[in-house]
Design a protein around this motif. Structure first.
Motif: not given
Length: 390
Positions: A284, A289, A291
Motif C-alpha cells: 500500500k 489505499g 496498492m
C-alpha cells in the motif's frame, strides 16, 4: 553434534527474516547451533558489539561491513559476509505535503525516478526562492544503502544532497514518529517502516529502491574475519541454516507463518499483515489505499539474492568515494569486494544454490549507466554532483 552457543544481533526489519526464521524454525538448532538473538535499535550498536566480540555475528548494513573493514570513521575490524540477507527492500517515503509538491511539479510518469528527482529539484528551488528551510530527509546511517540510494536518486535530478537538502541519521524504528511530528519531510528506510507510515496516514511511498537500482545489496550476515578463520565449520553450519531459512521464506505457502514469526514482540513487533504485504511485494503506497505490486520489492533468496556478489560491494565502495567518505585506491576497492564472500556461500550451500539473474551489470541503475566493478572511475566520471577527494 555438540551444540555451539552463538549470540547474534539484529535490527527489527523484514530483511532480518532469514536470520529470525533460521533460529525460530529450528534450522540453526538442526545444525547444532544454540543461537540467542539480540534485538538492537541502532546500527552503531550492532556494529560496535560485533566488532568487540559481544556478538558472534550480526544482521548488518552491507556498507558498514565494508567501512569497518577499511577502518572508515570507526575502528578497523575486517568483516566477511558469507550470506546476503536481502536485496532491495528499502523505499523512499515522503510526507503528504512533500508528495503533493512533487506531484505538482512532475512532468511525466511519477513512477519514473528521474521524473520525481527533477520534480524534487524544482520543489527545492521554489523553497529556496521563497526563503523556506531546506527539506530534511532521514536515513539510517552515513555508511548505509539508504544514504547512497537517496543521494543517487536526488543527484540524478540535479539536487545536491549536501547543499540543497538536509540528510539526518535516524534509527529505523524512529522514522515514522519523526515524519509524523514534522522533524523530517521524508525518509529512506527498510520494511516495514514505510508501510507503517502509510497505514498511519502520515506518508506516501514515493519509490521502491528497486525502482532506482534493480539489485541493491541491503543487509548481510556479518562476522569478523578473524572469527571466520577460527570457526570455519561453525560458519558453514550457520550459512547452511540461513540458506534453508531463505528457501522456507520464499515459498508462498509459508508466507503467513513467516509473517507471524517476524511480527512477534521480541522480533519486529508490528502487524503481521504489514509484513505479509512486504514479503509478497504487494504494498500500500498511499493512505487512500492505492496498492502497488512488485516482484523485486524484496528478494530474500530467489534469483540468487542470498549469494554475496562482489559487484555490489564495488558499487557501494564507489558511492563512498563519490561522496567523500574515502579516497579511491585500487587496493581499497579490492579489499571492499573481498568483504562479500561467494566462496564461503558456495562451500556451505553449493554453487548451484546461487541462481543466475537477468541484470547484466549486476546493479541495473535507473539512469541507464552501466556499472563496471573493475572500472569505477568510469562510473565516477559519469556523474556531475559529488564530494570526491582530489
Amino acid at each position: 553434534m555438540t551444540s555451539r552457543p552463538l549470540t547474534i544481533g539484529f535490527i527489527p526489519l523484514v530483511d532480518a527474516a532469514a536470520l529470525i526464521v533460521a533460529v525460530d524454525k529450528g534450522f540453526t538448532a538442526a545444525e547444532g547451533l544454540d543461537v540467542t538473538l539480540v534485538r538492537e535499535v541502532s546500527w552503531s550498536n550492532v556494529r560496535d558489539k560485533l566488532n568487540i566480540g559481544l556478538f558472534d555475528a550480526a544482521h548488518l548494513l552491507a556498507p558498514v561491513a565494508i567501512a569497518s573493514t577499511l577502518g572508515l570513521s570507526q575502528v578497523k575490524v575486517p568483516i566477511v559476509a558469507p550470506f546476503n540477507l536481502g536485496l532491495n527492500g528499502n523505499a523512499i517515503t515522503v510526507s503528504p505535503a512533500l508528495y503533493a509538491a512533487i506531484m505538482g511539479e512532475a512532468d511525466g510518469d511519477p513512477l519514473d525516478p528521474m521524473v520525481t528527482a527533477k520534480a524534487l529539484a524544482r520543489v527545492v528551488t521554489a523553497r529556496r526562492k521563497a526563503g523556506g528551510e531546506p527539506l530534511t530527509f532521514g536515513m539510517t546511517f552515513p555508511f548505509s544503502t539508504h544514504n547512497y540510494q537517496l543521494r543517487f536518486w536526488m543527484a540524478a535530478g540535479g539536487v545536491d544532497p549536501d547543499e540543497d537538502v538536509r540528510l539526518v541519521v535516524l534509527p529505523p524504528p524512529f522514522m515514522v514518529d519523526s515524519l509524523a511530528s514534522g522533524h523530517v519531510d521524508a525518509f529512506c528506510v527498510g520494511a516495514p517502516w514505510n508501510s507503517v507510515a502509510v497505514d498511519l496516514g502520515v506518508g506516501h511511498i514515493l519509490h521502491f529502491v528497486s525502482d532506482i537500482l534493480e539489485r541493491a545489496a541491503e543487509k548481510v550476515l556479518a562476522v569478523r574475519e578473524k572469527w571466520a578463520l577460527e570457526n570455519p565449520d561453525v560458519l558453514a553450519r550457520l550459512t547452511r541454516a540461513h540458506g534453508q531459512a531463505a528457501n522456507f521464506i520464499e515459498s508462498p505457502d509459508n508466507r503467513e507463518e513467516v509473517a507471524r514469526i517476524l511480527a512477534m514482540p521480541d522480533r519486529i513487533d508490528v502487524n503481521p499483515e504489514v509484513i505479509r504485504r512486504t514479503l509478497d511485494g504487494r504494498m500500500k503506497i498511499s493512505p487512500d489505499g492505492t496498492m502497488r505490486q512488485s516482484e523485486r520489492y524484496l528478494l530474500v533468496g530467489r534469483e540468487g539474492a542470498a549469494r554475496p556478489d562482489p559487484v555490489q560491494a564495488a558499487w557501494l565502495y564507489a558511492q563512498m568515494v563519490r561522496w567523500g567518505q574515502v579516497a579511491y585506491s585500487p587496493e581499497a576497492l579490492e579489499r571492499a569486494k573481498k568483504v562479500f564472500r561467494p566462496d564461503l556461500y558456495d562451500a556451505a550451500l553449493g554453487a548451484s544454490a546461487g541462481s543466475a539473474h537477468a541484470v547484466t551489470d549486476g546493479v541495473g541503475a535507473f539512469d541507464g549507466a552501466r556499472f563496471d566493478a573493475n572500472d569505477i572511475a568510469a562510473h565516477l566520471g559519469s556523474v556531475t554532483i559529488g564530494r570526491r577527494f582530489s
